[in-house]
Design an enzyme around this catalytic site. Structure first.
Site, PDB file in Angstrom:
ATOM      1  CB  ALA A  65      81.005   8.840 -35.910  1.00 12.54           C
ATOM      2  N   GLY A 108      77.168   5.668 -37.318  1.00 12.61           N
ATOM      3  CA  GLY A 108      77.255   5.323 -35.900  1.00 12.61           C
ATOM      4  C   GLY A 108      75.902   5.370 -35.206  1.00 12.61           C
ATOM      5  CD  GLU A 111      78.432   1.603 -37.223  1.00 13.06           C
ATOM      6  OE1 GLU A 111      78.719   2.805 -37.006  1.00 13.06           O
ATOM      7  OE2 GLU A 111      79.227   0.808 -37.726  1.00 13.06           O
ATOM      8  CD  GLU A 131      79.223   4.230 -41.540  1.00 13.23           C
ATOM      9  OE1 GLU A 131      78.469   3.787 -42.443  1.00 13.23           O
ATOM     10  OE2 GLU A 131      78.992   4.074 -40.335  1.00 13.23           O
TER      11      GLU A 131
HETATM   12  C1  HXC Z   1      78.682  16.138 -37.448  1.00 12.39           C
HETATM   13  C2  HXC Z   1      76.596  16.540 -38.333  1.00 12.39           C
HETATM   14  C3  HXC Z   1      76.453  15.178 -38.669  1.00 12.39           C
HETATM   15  C4  HXC Z   1      77.524  14.288 -38.330  1.00 12.39           C
HETATM   16  C5  HXC Z   1      74.689  16.203 -39.302  1.00 12.39           C
HETATM   17  N1  HXC Z   1      75.482  17.125 -38.741  1.00 12.39           N
HETATM   18  N2  HXC Z   1      75.261  15.001 -39.259  1.00 12.39           N
HETATM   19  N3  HXC Z   1      77.706  17.009 -37.739  1.00 12.39           N
HETATM   20  N4  HXC Z   1      78.609  14.817 -37.727  1.00 12.39           N
HETATM   21  N5  HXC Z   1      77.466  12.961 -38.584  1.00 12.39           N
HETATM   22  C6  HXC Z   1      75.211  18.569 -38.592  1.00 12.39           C
HETATM   23  C7  HXC Z   1      75.378  19.319 -39.902  1.00 12.39           C
HETATM   24  O1  HXC Z   1      76.736  19.589 -40.133  1.00 12.39           O
HETATM   25  C8  HXC Z   1      74.552  20.551 -39.649  1.00 12.39           C
HETATM   26  O2  HXC Z   1      75.303  21.432 -38.836  1.00 12.39           O
HETATM   27  C9  HXC Z   1      73.403  20.022 -38.805  1.00 12.39           C
HETATM   28  O3  HXC Z   1      73.867  18.785 -38.228  1.00 12.39           O
HETATM   29  C10 HXC Z   1      72.153  19.738 -39.600  1.00 12.39           C
HETATM   30  O4  HXC Z   1      72.486  18.862 -40.671  1.00 12.39           O
HETATM   31  P1  HXC Z   1      72.146  19.197 -42.217  1.00 12.39           P
HETATM   32  O5  HXC Z   1      73.057  18.367 -43.035  1.00 12.39           O
HETATM   33  O6  HXC Z   1      72.117  20.647 -42.448  1.00 12.39           O
HETATM   34  O7  HXC Z   1      70.652  18.634 -42.299  1.00 12.39           O
HETATM   35  P2  HXC Z   1      69.928  18.029 -43.584  1.00 12.39           P
HETATM   36  O8  HXC Z   1      70.285  18.812 -44.821  1.00 12.39           O
HETATM   37  O9  HXC Z   1      68.511  17.902 -43.226  1.00 12.39           O
HETATM   38  O10 HXC Z   1      70.533  16.570 -43.756  1.00 12.39           O
HETATM   39  C11 HXC Z   1      70.373  15.577 -42.768  1.00 12.39           C
HETATM   40  C12 HXC Z   1      71.353  14.395 -43.034  1.00 12.39           C
HETATM   41  C13 HXC Z   1      72.790  14.972 -43.168  1.00 12.39           C
HETATM   42  C14 HXC Z   1      70.944  13.677 -44.292  1.00 12.39           C
HETATM   43  C15 HXC Z   1      71.233  13.440 -41.854  1.00 12.39           C
HETATM   44  O11 HXC Z   1      73.068  15.815 -42.029  1.00 12.39           O
HETATM   45  C16 HXC Z   1      73.859  13.923 -43.254  1.00 12.39           C
HETATM   46  O12 HXC Z   1      74.042  13.286 -44.289  1.00 12.39           O
HETATM   47  N6  HXC Z   1      74.649  13.753 -42.189  1.00 12.39           N
HETATM   48  C17 HXC Z   1      75.791  12.894 -42.168  1.00 12.39           C
HETATM   49  C18 HXC Z   1      75.368  11.468 -42.100  1.00 12.39           C
HETATM   50  C19 HXC Z   1      76.584  10.528 -42.103  1.00 12.39           C
HETATM   51  O13 HXC Z   1      77.349  10.488 -43.061  1.00 12.39           O
HETATM   52  N7  HXC Z   1      76.758   9.781 -41.031  1.00 12.39           N
HETATM   53  C20 HXC Z   1      77.810   8.812 -40.921  1.00 12.39           C
HETATM   54  C21 HXC Z   1      78.991   9.446 -40.242  1.00 12.39           C
HETATM   55  S1  HXC Z   1      80.347   8.294 -40.199  1.00 12.39           S
HETATM   56  P3  HXC Z   1      75.512  22.976 -39.258  1.00 12.39           P
HETATM   57  O14 HXC Z   1      76.460  23.467 -38.214  1.00 12.39           O
HETATM   58  O15 HXC Z   1      76.054  22.967 -40.628  1.00 12.39           O
HETATM   59  O16 HXC Z   1      74.126  23.544 -39.168  1.00 12.39           O
HETATM   60  C22 HXC Z   1      79.948   7.220 -38.999  1.00 12.39           C
HETATM   61  C23 HXC Z   1      80.725   5.970 -38.875  1.00 12.39           C
HETATM   62  C24 HXC Z   1      81.867   6.061 -38.025  1.00 12.39           C
HETATM   63  O17 HXC Z   1      79.050   7.379 -38.269  1.00 12.39           O
HETATM   64  C25 HXC Z   1      82.723   4.856 -38.155  1.00 12.39           C
HETATM   65  C26 HXC Z   1      83.627   4.854 -39.340  1.00 12.39           C
HETATM   66  C27 HXC Z   1      84.630   5.919 -39.408  1.00 12.39           C
END
Ligand code: HXC
Length: 257
Positions: A65, A108, A111, A131
């Site tokens: 998400a 997400g 999911e 998450e």
């Molecule tokens: C918004 C995101 C994002 C996300 C990545 N980006 N994931 N933006 N939401 N979930 C964006 C980053 O901010 C960044 O933008 C660009 O994508 C590239 O990501 P980086 O982090 O720079 O890449 P990298 O270092 O290679 O790392 C990749 C990664 C990391 C390991 C996948 O991006 C990451 O951990 N992402 C979040 C994963 C996460 O926690 N997902 C779960 C979300 S909660 P910029 O602009 O900085 O270049 C969820 C559940 C919802 O999904 C339901 C409960 C609430």
């Protein structure tokens, strides 16, 4: 129709939906939800489309998400709007959905991949429910579909530690139907879709309903449901054609009737 956050390509009865926010690793914001569900519903309603493929691009299937969008969300809005419930529109689609996971499928994204019917993964795919690292928990089915897919041990492991698992572990655990070399993912998804597209749409719909019932019912109810669907299948022209074709040693020609 043009969509803002996904690409849609239709050919030979297969609709391919490609998530298209590569700069945000295909993070799922409200627009993605609207686009994916609208495109899938349109494909479901279109008699010329038989199978749907959902995939990502570059490094991500979907990295979750959209954290930037979620960071401003509070309890009252999330509760009143029943945040994330809109994804139920995707699981209500009756045609088979293949999710082809090319890279990160986190939160997400994992999911969403689990909302499809056949999950195939490239060797570069990474799955996880991170998450907990954000101080929250899965909200689109991660604690439920993942647990049903891989069991309590690994679901707890993934949801509590927030670690990623690779495609090989995901296949071993039963989350993934097939793992293929990265550059063969699209072709494999296509091949599976073409195989299914050649079947009776009615039989395929019944298979999907019956297998999904296994997650919703007791064994006895599920067996009865399957048997009744089987009985119903005997009322279709496709059943007569399929069995006649076998006996006459020729390929069947199904008409979805
Ligand atoms: C918004 C995101 C994002 C996300 C990545 N980006 N994931 N933006 N939401 N979930 C964006 C980053 O901010 C960044 O933008 C660009 O994508 C590239 O990501 P980086 O982090 O720079 O890449 P990298 O270092 O290679 O790392 C990749 C990664 C990391 C390991 C996948 O991006 C990451 O951990 N992402 C979040 C994963 C996460 O926690 N997902 C779960 C979300 S909660 P910029 O602009 O900085 O270049 C969820 C559940 C919802 O999904 C339901 C409960 C609430």
């Amino acid at each position: 129709t043009e969509f803002e956050t996904i690409l849609v390509e239709v050919s030979d009865g297969i609709a391919t939906l490609t998530l298209n926010r590569p700069k945000a690793l295909n993070a799922l914001n409200l627009q993605v939800l609207e686009d994916v569900t609208a495109a899938a519903e349109a494909a479901d309603a279109d008699d010329d489309i038989r199978v749907i493929v959902l995939t990502g691009q570059d490094r991500a299937f979907a990295a979750g998400a959209d954290i930037k969008e979620m960071s401003t969300l509070d309890f009252s809005v999330a509760y009143r709007r029943n945040w994330f419930a809109g994804w139920n529109r995707l699981t209500a689609v009756s045609k088979p959905i293949i999710t082809a996971v090319n890279g990160f499928a986190l939160g997400g994204g994992c999911e969403l991949a689990m909302m499809g019917d056949i999950l195939i993964a490239s060797e570069k795919a990474k799955f996880g429910q991170p998450e907990i690292n954000l101080g929250v928990l899965p909200g689109m089915g991660g604690s439920q579909r993942l647990t049903r897919a891989v069991g309590k041990a690994k679901a707890m492991d993934l949801c509590l530690t927030g670690r990623m698992m690779d495609a090989e572990e995901a296949e071993r655990a039963g989350l993934v139907a097939r793992v293929v070399p990265h550059d063969e993912l699209a072709a494999t998804a296509r091949e599976i879709a073409e195989t299914i597209a050649a079947k009776s749409l009615i039989a395929a719909g019944m298979v999907k309903e019956a297998v999904n019932a296994a997650f919703e019912t007791t064994l006895e109810q599920g067996l009865r449901y399957e048997r009744r669907l089987f009985h119903s299948s005997l009322a279709t022209a496709d059943q007569s054609e399929g069995m006649a074709a076998f006996i006459e040693k020729r390929d069947p020609h199904f008409t979805d009737s």
